[in-house]
Write a protein that holds these residues in place. Structure first.
Motif, short mmCIF file in Angstrom:
data_model
loop_
_atom_site.label_atom_id
_atom_site.label_comp_id
_atom_site.label_asym_id
_atom_site.label_seq_id
_atom_site.Cartn_x
_atom_site.Cartn_y
_atom_site.Cartn_z
N THR A 68 4.92 -101.96 -9.99
CA THR A 68 4.29 -101.91 -8.54
C THR A 68 2.90 -102.51 -8.62
N THR A 69 2.57 -102.50 -7.41
CA THR A 69 0.99 -103.01 -7.09
C THR A 69 0.37 -102.19 -6.12
N GLU A 70 -0.81 -101.68 -6.55
CA GLU A 70 -1.69 -100.94 -5.70
C GLU A 70 -2.83 -101.63 -5.12
N THR A 71 -3.12 -101.49 -3.67
CA THR A 71 -3.96 -102.50 -3.34
C THR A 71 -5.08 -101.60 -2.60
N GLU A 72 -6.30 -101.66 -3.01
CA GLU A 72 -7.56 -100.66 -2.35
C GLU A 72 -8.23 -101.67 -1.50
N TYR A 73 -8.91 -101.49 -0.33
CA TYR A 73 -9.53 -102.15 0.43
C TYR A 73 -11.04 -101.75 0.51
N SER A 74 -12.11 -102.46 0.75
CA SER A 74 -13.21 -102.31 0.75
C SER A 74 -13.98 -103.34 1.92
N GLY A 75 -15.28 -103.01 2.06
CA GLY A 75 -16.08 -103.98 3.20
C GLY A 75 -15.84 -103.33 4.55
N TYR A 76 -16.15 -104.38 5.36
CA TYR A 76 -16.40 -104.16 6.90
C TYR A 76 -15.63 -105.17 7.52
N GLU A 77 -14.94 -104.71 8.85
CA GLU A 77 -14.59 -105.50 9.73
C GLU A 77 -15.25 -105.39 11.12
N ARG A 78 -16.10 -106.40 11.59
CA ARG A 78 -16.95 -106.09 12.77
C ARG A 78 -16.12 -106.94 14.14
N ASP A 79 -15.81 -105.96 15.19
CA ASP A 79 -15.19 -106.52 16.12
C ASP A 79 -16.19 -107.19 17.20
N TYR A 80 -17.33 -106.49 17.15
CA TYR A 80 -18.35 -107.37 18.07
C TYR A 80 -19.63 -106.48 18.17
N SER A 81 -20.84 -107.24 18.45
CA SER A 81 -22.07 -106.70 18.65
C SER A 81 -22.46 -106.96 19.83
N TYR A 82 -23.20 -106.27 20.64
CA TYR A 82 -23.96 -106.57 21.90
C TYR A 82 -25.31 -105.80 21.72
N GLU A 83 -26.23 -106.47 22.64
CA GLU A 83 -27.75 -105.85 22.49
C GLU A 83 -28.54 -106.43 23.75
N ALA A 84 -29.17 -105.48 24.38
CA ALA A 84 -30.09 -105.82 25.47
C ALA A 84 -31.52 -105.37 25.04
N ALA A 85 -32.46 -106.47 25.44
CA ALA A 85 -33.92 -106.25 25.19
C ALA A 85 -34.60 -106.44 26.53
N LEU A 86 -35.57 -105.73 26.96
CA LEU A 86 -36.59 -105.97 27.93
C LEU A 86 -37.91 -105.85 27.54
N ASN A 87 -38.84 -106.98 27.97
CA ASN A 87 -40.14 -106.66 27.60
C ASN A 87 -41.36 -106.97 28.66
N GLY B 158 -29.24 -107.69 7.62
CA GLY B 158 -28.94 -107.10 9.01
C GLY B 158 -28.04 -108.11 9.53
N GLY B 159 -27.51 -109.10 9.14
CA GLY B 159 -26.49 -109.97 9.65
C GLY B 159 -25.29 -109.55 10.07
N LEU B 160 -24.76 -108.53 9.15
CA LEU B 160 -23.41 -107.93 9.51
C LEU B 160 -23.52 -107.23 10.90
N HIS B 161 -24.29 -106.45 11.03
CA HIS B 161 -24.43 -105.66 12.33
C HIS B 161 -25.43 -106.09 13.34
N GLY B 162 -26.16 -107.21 13.03
CA GLY B 162 -26.89 -108.02 14.16
C GLY B 162 -28.15 -107.52 14.40
N THR B 163 -28.67 -106.65 13.49
CA THR B 163 -30.15 -106.08 13.95
C THR B 163 -31.46 -106.88 13.01
N GLY B 164 -30.82 -107.63 12.08
CA GLY B 164 -31.62 -108.30 11.57
C GLY B 164 -31.69 -109.91 11.78
N ARG B 165 -30.73 -110.72 10.98
CA ARG B 165 -30.67 -112.07 11.18
C ARG B 165 -29.08 -112.13 11.92
N PRO B 166 -28.70 -112.00 13.00
CA PRO B 166 -27.22 -111.79 13.10
C PRO B 166 -26.42 -113.24 13.02
N ASP B 167 -25.64 -113.31 11.96
CA ASP B 167 -24.56 -114.06 12.05
C ASP B 167 -23.65 -114.17 13.43
#
Length: 256
Positions: free
Chosen positions: A77-96, A29-38
């Motif tokens: 010629t050269t053909e390029t294929e892309y994969s993976g993700y680009e994260r712009d940002y994540s935010y989260e709010a929690a209340l206990n 969950g590091g990529l999208h921040g719901t587990g161990r956010p990087d």
């Protein structure tokens, strides 16, 4: 998840998945921040019996490219294929809210702004997650429950989907535990417990679901546990999986 969300159900060998929240699309969950956010910043503050937590995750470019050389009409010629993700940002709010040490209830909202690269195109794959959960521990009892709704967060492979991730999913996880203290000698306990984990696709009959019955003996740093897991998962058309997915598990653990 944001600091303060300490009410996830679990047993010695199962659970703790929070109905799919942590792993999400992949990994920890590091990529999208719901587990161990990087690459993240967080703030936590207690106000009497209320705790507020905020998290912001910085951008990360996880794009990968694969170049293939081609020879067509006498020209290289050269053909390029892309994969993976680009994260712009994540935010989260929690209340206990925790009026005493035996009871806590809380909620979380999470959003990730994400691009999913596939064959050179940028496909919007923004993630949203809403969760509500709590625990209650009167006397020798421990009861915990968490439920949530997820948009573009759960990996398609988890719910028998042909898509990379599920458009909308709902889940819940629950555990109840009773502890008998000082059963064999002074500092030990025997625990009997049961629980369930249920995650379903809102647009099909697919579900990842199981129920747990178990017992554990704990003394100081040693835990011996056994659990039986009754699988109740279904494929997207509602049919059962052909293989028997029930499991009998044993756990010997010593914490050094």
């Amino acid at each position: 998840m944001a600091p303060g969300t300490t009410w996830w159900p679990s047993t010695p060998t199962n659970g703790g998945e929070a109905s799919g929240t942590f792993e999400g699309r992949s990994g920890d969950g590091g990529l999208h921040g719901t587990g161990r956010p990087d690459n993240s910043l967080y703030w936590k503050k207690g106000f009497d019996d209320v705790t507020v937590g905020l998290l912001y995750q910085l951008g990360h470019d996880g794009q990968h490219s694969n170049e293939t050389s081609l020879f067509e009409d006498g020209v290289f010629t050269t053909e390029t294929e892309y994969s993976g993700y680009e994260r712009d940002y994540s935010y989260e709010a929690a209340l206990n809210w925790h009026p005493d040490e035996d009871f806590t209830v809380g909620g979380v909202f999470h959003h990730t702004e994400l691009s999913d690269y596939e064959s050179g195109n940028s496909e919007n794959g923004d993630i949203d997650a809403w969760l509500l959960g709590g625990h209650w521990s009167p006397g020798n009892w421990y009861i915990a429950l968490v439920g949530g709704e997820y948009r573009n967060h759960i990996a398609g492979s988890t719910l028998d989907s042909s898509e990379d991730f599920v458009d909308k999913a709902r889940g819940a996880e629950f555990v109840v535990n009773y502890k008998f203290k000082e059963v064999i000698w002074g500092d030990d306990s025997v625990e009997l417990y049961g629980g369930l984990n249920h995650l379903e696709d809102a647009d099909s009959e697919a579900r990842y679901a199981y129920q747990i019955l178990g017992a554990a003996w704990r003394v100081k740093d040693l835990t011996l546990a056994t659990e039986y897991r009754f699988d109740n998962s279904r494929q997207s058309d509602g049919s059962e999986y052909s293989a028997d997915r029930d499991q009998l598990m044993f756990l010997p653990r010593y914490d050094f």
